[in-house]
Design a protein around this motif. Structure first.
Motif, PDB file in Angstrom:
ATOM      1  N   GLY A 127       1.026  -1.324   0.007  1.00 31.23           N
ATOM      2  CA  GLY A 127       0.175  -0.026   0.034  1.00 31.23           C
ATOM      3  C   GLY A 127       0.725   1.390  -0.051  1.00 31.23           C
ATOM      4  N   ALA A 128       2.278   1.283   0.289  1.00 32.29           N
ATOM      5  CA  ALA A 128       3.017   2.327   0.208  1.00 32.29           C
ATOM      6  C   ALA A 128       3.280   2.779  -1.197  1.00 32.29           C
ATOM      7  CB  ALA A 128       4.408   2.177   0.927  1.00 32.29           C
ATOM      8  N   VAL A 129       3.063   4.176  -1.375  1.00 34.44           N
ATOM      9  CA  VAL A 129       3.241   4.479  -2.808  1.00 34.44           C
ATOM     10  C   VAL A 129       4.195   5.808  -2.765  1.00 34.44           C
ATOM     11  CG1 VAL A 129       1.031   4.104  -3.565  1.00 34.44           C
ATOM     12  CG2 VAL A 129       1.506   6.295  -2.395  1.00 34.44           C
ATOM     13  N   GLN A 130       4.918   5.982  -1.843  1.00 32.49           N
ATOM     14  CA  GLN A 130       5.950   6.895  -1.749  1.00 32.49           C
ATOM     15  C   GLN A 130       7.439   6.701  -1.439  1.00 32.49           C
ATOM     16  OE1 GLN A 130       4.227   9.871   1.403  1.00 32.49           O
ATOM     17  NE2 GLN A 130       3.700  11.023  -0.460  1.00 32.49           N
ATOM     18  N   ARG A 148      19.146   5.583 -14.368  1.00 33.31           N
ATOM     19  CA  ARG A 148      18.637   6.699 -13.965  1.00 33.31           C
ATOM     20  C   ARG A 148      17.011   6.986 -13.951  1.00 33.31           C
ATOM     21  NH1 ARG A 148      20.627  11.987 -17.366  1.00 33.31           N
ATOM     22  NH2 ARG A 148      22.530  10.455 -17.395  1.00 33.31           N
ATOM     23  N   HIS A 149      16.483   7.492 -12.961  1.00 30.46           N
ATOM     24  CA  HIS A 149      15.053   7.560 -13.145  1.00 30.46           C
ATOM     25  C   HIS A 149      14.576   8.831 -12.136  1.00 30.46           C
ATOM     26  CE1 HIS A 149      15.365   5.518  -9.130  1.00 30.46           C
ATOM     27  NE2 HIS A 149      16.076   4.932  -9.810  1.00 30.46           N
ATOM     28  N   ASP A 150      13.266   9.023 -12.034  1.00 35.14           N
ATOM     29  CA  ASP A 150      12.818  10.209 -11.138  1.00 35.14           C
ATOM     30  C   ASP A 150      13.036   9.842  -9.697  1.00 35.14           C
ATOM     31  OD1 ASP A 150      12.019  11.523 -13.560  1.00 35.14           O
ATOM     32  OD2 ASP A 150       9.868  11.010 -13.420  1.00 35.14           O
ATOM     33  N   GLY A 151      12.882  10.983  -8.936  1.00 32.18           N
ATOM     34  CA  GLY A 151      13.012  10.647  -7.377  1.00 32.18           C
ATOM     35  C   GLY A 151      14.401  10.546  -6.743  1.00 32.18           C
ATOM     36  N   GLU A 152      14.573  10.262  -5.692  1.00 28.73           N
ATOM     37  CA  GLU A 152      15.977  10.419  -5.051  1.00 28.73           C
ATOM     38  C   GLU A 152      16.239   8.860  -4.255  1.00 28.73           C
ATOM     39  OE1 GLU A 152      15.846  13.337  -1.922  1.00 28.73           O
ATOM     40  OE2 GLU A 152      14.553  14.538  -3.167  1.00 28.73           O
ATOM     41  N   GLU A 153      17.412   8.572  -3.823  1.00 22.17           N
ATOM     42  CA  GLU A 153      17.874   7.361  -3.513  1.00 22.17           C
ATOM     43  C   GLU A 153      18.819   7.583  -2.270  1.00 22.17           C
ATOM     44  OE1 GLU A 153      19.227   4.377  -5.767  1.00 22.17           O
ATOM     45  OE2 GLU A 153      17.822   4.536  -7.290  1.00 22.17           O
ATOM     46  N   SER A 182      20.471  12.253  -6.173  1.00 22.55           N
ATOM     47  CA  SER A 182      19.265  12.323  -7.014  1.00 22.55           C
ATOM     48  C   SER A 182      19.331  11.156  -8.129  1.00 22.55           C
ATOM     49  CB  SER A 182      19.441  13.708  -7.804  1.00 22.55           C
ATOM     50  OG  SER A 182      18.456  13.729  -8.930  1.00 22.55           O
ATOM     51  N   ALA A 183      18.090  10.306  -8.282  1.00 22.00           N
ATOM     52  CA  ALA A 183      17.970   9.362  -8.829  1.00 22.00           C
ATOM     53  C   ALA A 183      18.018   9.515 -10.500  1.00 22.00           C
ATOM     54  CB  ALA A 183      16.974   8.440  -8.739  1.00 22.00           C
ATOM     55  N   ALA A 184      17.967  11.163 -10.657  1.00 18.17           N
ATOM     56  CA  ALA A 184      17.835  11.544 -11.986  1.00 18.17           C
ATOM     57  C   ALA A 184      19.207  11.408 -12.609  1.00 18.17           C
ATOM     58  CB  ALA A 184      17.316  12.998 -12.188  1.00 18.17           C
ATOM     59  N   ASP A 185      20.214  11.448 -11.799  1.00 19.38           N
ATOM     60  CA  ASP A 185      21.733  11.440 -12.285  1.00 19.38           C
ATOM     61  C   ASP A 185      22.081   9.972 -12.469  1.00 19.38           C
ATOM     62  OD1 ASP A 185      22.363  13.987 -12.026  1.00 19.38           O
ATOM     63  OD2 ASP A 185      22.930  14.090  -9.886  1.00 19.38           O
ATOM     64  N   ALA A 186      22.808   9.683 -13.619  1.00 21.52           N
ATOM     65  CA  ALA A 186      23.131   8.413 -13.920  1.00 21.52           C
ATOM     66  C   ALA A 186      23.925   7.807 -12.541  1.00 21.52           C
ATOM     67  CB  ALA A 186      23.852   8.183 -15.018  1.00 21.52           C
ATOM     68  N   HIS A 187      23.406   6.667 -12.152  1.00 23.60           N
ATOM     69  CA  HIS A 187      24.063   6.203 -10.899  1.00 23.60           C
ATOM     70  C   HIS A 187      24.270   4.583 -10.983  1.00 23.60           C
ATOM     71  CE1 HIS A 187      19.824   6.117 -10.314  1.00 23.60           C
ATOM     72  NE2 HIS A 187      19.801   5.221  -9.460  1.00 23.60           N
ATOM     73  N   GLN A 188      25.418   3.961 -10.427  1.00 22.53           N
ATOM     74  CA  GLN A 188      25.582   2.669 -10.739  1.00 22.53           C
ATOM     75  C   GLN A 188      26.375   2.164  -9.737  1.00 22.53           C
ATOM     76  OE1 GLN A 188      28.370   2.185 -13.724  1.00 22.53           O
ATOM     77  NE2 GLN A 188      28.112   0.114 -13.922  1.00 22.53           N
ATOM     78  N   ILE A 189      26.098   0.972  -9.174  1.00 26.40           N
ATOM     79  CA  ILE A 189      26.685   0.160  -7.949  1.00 26.40           C
ATOM     80  C   ILE A 189      27.481  -1.010  -8.319  1.00 26.40           C
ATOM     81  CG2 ILE A 189      26.259  -0.871  -5.494  1.00 26.40           C
ATOM     82  CD1 ILE A 189      23.810   0.977  -5.524  1.00 26.40           C
ATOM     83  N   ILE A 200      18.559   0.019   0.314  1.00 28.49           N
ATOM     84  CA  ILE A 200      18.357   0.871  -0.499  1.00 28.49           C
ATOM     85  C   ILE A 200      17.113   1.632  -0.472  1.00 28.49           C
ATOM     86  CG2 ILE A 200      18.161   1.575  -3.072  1.00 28.49           C
ATOM     87  CD1 ILE A 200      20.863   1.135  -2.745  1.00 28.49           C
ATOM     88  N   VAL A 201      16.951   2.960  -0.100  1.00 25.31           N
ATOM     89  CA  VAL A 201      15.579   3.382   0.192  1.00 25.31           C
ATOM     90  C   VAL A 201      15.310   4.515  -1.175  1.00 25.31           C
ATOM     91  CG1 VAL A 201      14.227   5.173   1.462  1.00 25.31           C
ATOM     92  CG2 VAL A 201      16.165   3.601   2.403  1.00 25.31           C
ATOM     93  N   LEU A 202      14.312   4.261  -2.025  1.00 24.19           N
ATOM     94  CA  LEU A 202      13.901   5.020  -3.184  1.00 24.19           C
ATOM     95  C   LEU A 202      12.732   5.666  -2.906  1.00 24.19           C
ATOM     96  CD1 LEU A 202      14.881   1.942  -3.955  1.00 24.19           C
ATOM     97  CD2 LEU A 202      14.720   3.129  -6.283  1.00 24.19           C
ATOM     98  N   THR A 203      12.532   6.975  -3.234  1.00 22.38           N
ATOM     99  CA  THR A 203      11.466   7.631  -3.157  1.00 22.38           C
ATOM    100  C   THR A 203      10.622   7.621  -4.370  1.00 22.38           C
ATOM    101  OG1 THR A 203      12.106   9.554  -4.359  1.00 22.38           O
ATOM    102  CG2 THR A 203      12.446   9.646  -1.853  1.00 22.38           C
TER     103      THR A 203
END
Length: 206
Positions: A127-130, A148-153, A182-189, A200-203
């Protein structure tokens, strides 16, 4: 040979509109699959295995970064015990952002302590959406490649170490280290140690 010309006054936004609609549909599909998976109390890794997919691909699909085939959707639906059509209902049954939902108490998976086990667990309440929370054990999932995608991590290393790249910045994260970006920046682990345990926490990616 005749050349193709754009008629004067032609609407050049049509392709962009179709792309936007397709991206929205893919995102809604991913949200629906994630919600149904959480409702069935199955981990991302377990459903991926039953569907004959990699955890990384399942993670990409749930985040809206992958475009599965009809056959793949059928396999995922079978793993979740639902009809393929149930995966296409998008967020119609999801509560609005900010709506209350029951808490989920999730003890650390026992497999996360096994030295030779790799896996991804979803800790998010149904039920969580945020927010979306994932526990990674020596497996970087879809983040093994630049995404990369919208939101933050926020990435928090609970044990072991790995390397994280955000844009042009590269940093080694060790036990106790975290990175908020910012997840809008290309990121890689990359370069996970065998004992890596990472939260990992994603908005929301709406």
């Amino acid at each position: 040979m005749t050349s193709s010309r754009v008629p004067p006054g032609a609407d050049l936004t049509t392709d962009n509109s179709r792309d936007d609609a397709a991206n929205e549909a893919t995102a809604l599909l991913g949200q629906s699959v994630a919600r149904l998976r959480r409702s069935s109390n199955q981990t991302l890794t377990a459903v991926a295995a039953q569907a004959g997919l990699s955890p990384a691909y399942m993670s990409q699909m749930e985040s809206g970064a992958a475009n599965p085939t009809v056959r793949t959707l059928a396999h995922i639906a079978a793993a979740l015990g639902v009809a393929p059509a149930d995966l296409l209902r998008g967020d119609a049954a999801a509560p609005p952002a900010g709506a209350p939902f029951p808490p989920r108490f999730c003890p650390a998976p026992l497999l996360a302590a096994q030295a030779d086990y790799r896996g991804i667990w979803d800790l998010t309440a149904d039920g969580a959406v945020q927010l979306s929370l994932r526990l990674l054990r020596a497996d970087c999932g879809d983040h093994a490649e630049a995404v990369r995608h919208d939101g933050e991590e926020v990435a928090l290393v609970l044990a072991g170490q790995c390397r994280i790249r955000v844009g042009t910045t590269v940093h080694t994260l060790r036990t106790g280290d975290s990175c908020h970006y910012s997840a809008a920046d290309a990121h890689q682990i990359t370069d996970p140690s065998d004992d890596l345990l990472m939260l990992i926490v994603l908005t929301s990616q709406e």
